[in-house]
Design an enzyme around this catalytic site. Structure first.
Site, PDB file in Angstrom:
ATOM      1  N   ASP A   1      -4.729   6.525  42.140  1.00 58.85           N
ATOM      2  CA  ASP A   1      -3.454   6.482  42.872  1.00 58.85           C
ATOM      3  C   ASP A   1      -2.388   7.239  42.082  1.00 58.85           C
ATOM      4  O   ASP A   1      -2.148   6.922  40.911  1.00 58.85           O
ATOM      5  CB  ASP A   1      -3.012   5.028  43.070  1.00 58.85           C
ATOM      6  CG  ASP A   1      -4.008   4.252  43.918  1.00 58.85           C
ATOM      7  OD1 ASP A   1      -4.374   4.752  44.994  1.00 58.85           O
ATOM      8  OD2 ASP A   1      -4.445   3.166  43.487  1.00 58.85           O
TER       9      ASP A   1
ATOM     10  N   LYS B   1       6.462   8.628  42.977  1.00 55.00           N
ATOM     11  CA  LYS B   1       7.890   8.387  42.692  1.00 55.00           C
ATOM     12  C   LYS B   1       8.082   8.064  41.215  1.00 55.00           C
ATOM     13  O   LYS B   1       7.322   7.264  40.646  1.00 55.00           O
ATOM     14  CB  LYS B   1       8.395   7.208  43.530  1.00 55.00           C
ATOM     15  CG  LYS B   1       8.475   7.527  45.007  1.00 55.00           C
ATOM     16  CD  LYS B   1       9.062   6.378  45.785  1.00 55.00           C
ATOM     17  CE  LYS B   1       9.070   6.750  47.265  1.00 55.00           C
ATOM     18  NZ  LYS B   1       8.988   5.599  48.145  1.00 55.00           N
TER      19      LYS B   1
ATOM     20  N   ASP C   1      -5.166  15.461  42.466  1.00 57.38           N
ATOM     21  CA  ASP C   1      -4.526  16.553  43.209  1.00 57.38           C
ATOM     22  C   ASP C   1      -3.013  16.429  43.095  1.00 57.38           C
ATOM     23  O   ASP C   1      -2.285  17.067  43.856  1.00 57.38           O
ATOM     24  CB  ASP C   1      -4.964  16.552  44.687  1.00 57.38           C
ATOM     25  CG  ASP C   1      -4.567  15.274  45.407  1.00 57.38           C
ATOM     26  OD1 ASP C   1      -4.322  14.248  44.732  1.00 57.38           O
ATOM     27  OD2 ASP C   1      -4.502  15.291  46.654  1.00 57.38           O
TER      28      ASP C   1
ATOM     29  N   THR D   1     -15.385  13.135  47.100  1.00 61.34           N
ATOM     30  CA  THR D   1     -15.010  11.769  47.467  1.00 61.34           C
ATOM     31  C   THR D   1     -14.097  11.829  48.697  1.00 61.34           C
ATOM     32  O   THR D   1     -13.685  12.914  49.128  1.00 61.34           O
ATOM     33  CB  THR D   1     -14.233  11.104  46.322  1.00 61.34           C
ATOM     34  OG1 THR D   1     -13.012  11.835  46.140  1.00 61.34           O
ATOM     35  CG2 THR D   1     -15.020  11.088  45.026  1.00 61.34           C
TER      36      THR D   1
HETATM   37  C1  LIG Z   1      -6.633   7.069  45.704  1.00 64.15           C
HETATM   38  S1  LIG Z   1      -8.023   6.030  45.721  1.00 64.15           S
HETATM   39  C2  LIG Z   1      -9.357   7.100  45.197  1.00 64.15           C
HETATM   40  C3  LIG Z   1     -10.702   6.542  45.556  1.00 64.15           C
HETATM   41  C4  LIG Z   1     -11.908   7.422  45.194  1.00 64.15           C
HETATM   42  N1  LIG Z   1     -12.062   7.553  43.751  1.00 64.15           N
HETATM   43  C5  LIG Z   1     -11.806   8.767  45.851  1.00 64.15           C
HETATM   44  O1  LIG Z   1     -11.702   9.787  45.113  1.00 64.15           O
HETATM   45  O2  LIG Z   1     -11.874   8.839  47.088  1.00 64.15           O
HETATM   46  C6  LIG Z   1      -7.784   5.047  44.249  1.00 64.15           C
HETATM   47  C7  LIG Z   1      -8.644   3.805  44.245  1.00 64.15           C
HETATM   48  O3  LIG Z   1      -8.482   3.138  42.992  1.00 64.15           O
HETATM   49  C8  LIG Z   1      -8.463   1.744  43.232  1.00 64.15           C
HETATM   50  N2  LIG Z   1      -7.796   1.098  42.088  1.00 64.15           N
HETATM   51  C9  LIG Z   1      -6.551   1.322  41.644  1.00 64.15           C
HETATM   52  N3  LIG Z   1      -6.292   0.581  40.557  1.00 64.15           N
HETATM   53  C10 LIG Z   1      -7.413  -0.136  40.310  1.00 64.15           C
HETATM   54  C11 LIG Z   1      -7.766  -1.098  39.339  1.00 64.15           C
HETATM   55  N4  LIG Z   1      -6.906  -1.470  38.385  1.00 64.15           N
HETATM   56  N5  LIG Z   1      -8.998  -1.631  39.374  1.00 64.15           N
HETATM   57  C12 LIG Z   1      -9.866  -1.270  40.344  1.00 64.15           C
HETATM   58  N6  LIG Z   1      -9.589  -0.358  41.304  1.00 64.15           N
HETATM   59  C13 LIG Z   1      -8.388   0.194  41.281  1.00 64.15           C
HETATM   60  C14 LIG Z   1      -7.735   1.604  44.550  1.00 64.15           C
HETATM   61  O4  LIG Z   1      -8.018   0.388  45.194  1.00 64.15           O
HETATM   62  C15 LIG Z   1      -8.275   2.800  45.325  1.00 64.15           C
HETATM   63  O5  LIG Z   1      -9.429   2.480  46.072  1.00 64.15           O
END
Ligand SMILES: C[S@@+](CC[C@H](N)C(=O)[O-])C[C@H]1O[C@@H](n2cnc3c(N)ncnc32)[C@H](O)[C@@H]1O
Length: 200
Positions: free
Chosen positions: A114, A118, A150, A179
């Protein structure tokens, strides 16, 4: 949630979950495989599933707080009888704090975390001194963390944080797996940046 998803959550996902294992967890022993890769923030599970099915000699741990992708992982891994895939449904920071045996992981993949664009949310970004300390402690000597994003501002700040750590950083030429968020980034025409941080 549909009845079929609820059944997967109740009956299949627990077969993959690592939280009940005795700690510190030695995933190489759990998988009976030397090489273990963690997909941190596995999202919809495409990478963890393709890694596990294309590399049967590798054990893969997929971690995410969200349920849907983990259900897909549990369903497909059950269907394909994959024995080299495990999951944690919850905060990966807990797993990295003290669940796993130190120096037992070959690679940590952080794909499109993520971005928290901001400025006031930057402190929520995953790549931090604490996270890097945890990854460094878990990696075997020579192991690596791969970081892909990205978000140009995230890449810039994360690169600086990683370079200031004990890692040896190189521009990665890894053929990044597609992904869900990678597909989205391509669709939106975003620049995709990656690096590999080695513990050497
Ligand atoms: C933007 S998505 C990217 C998902 C995947 N890696 C992709 O490239 O499609 C980020 C993912 O990280 C997970 N995430 C964020 N912080 C996390 C944490 N502390 N522990 C486990 N999952 C986490 C979110 O729930 C989300 O599914």
């Amino acid at each position: 949630m549909s009845a079929s998803r609820e059944r997967t959550l109740r009956e299949l996902l627990p077969n993959f979950e690592i939280s009940g294992l005795e700690r510190p967890i030695d995933l190489a022993k759990v998988f009976n495989r030397e090489m273990v890769i963690v997909d941190f923030g596995s999202g919809m599970g495409l990478h963890a599933l393709s890694l596990a099915s294309s590399s049967p000699d590798v054990g893969v741990l997929a971690i995410d707080v969200h349920t849907v992708g983990l259900l897909a992982i549990a369903e497909i891994a059950t269907e394909q009888e994959l024995t080299n895939l495990r999951t944690h449904h919850g905060d990966g920071m807990d797993v990295f704090t003290d669940w796993l045996k130190p120096e037992s992981i070959a690679e940590v993949h952080v794909l499109f975390p993520d971005p928290w664009p901001k400025a006031r949310h930057h402190k929520r970004r995953l790549i931090s001194q604490l996270f890097l300390d945890q990854v460094f402690a878990l990696l075997k000597p020579g192991g690596r963390m791969v970081f892909v994003t990205d978000d140009e501002s995230y890449f810039e700040s994360a690169s600086a944080t990683i370079a200031a750590h004990k890692f040896r950083v190189i521009q990665s030429d890894w053929d990044i797996p597609m992904t869900t968020y990678h597909q989205r980034a391509v669709r939106l025409g975003h620049k995709i940046s990656q690096l590999s941080a080695y513990k050497s």
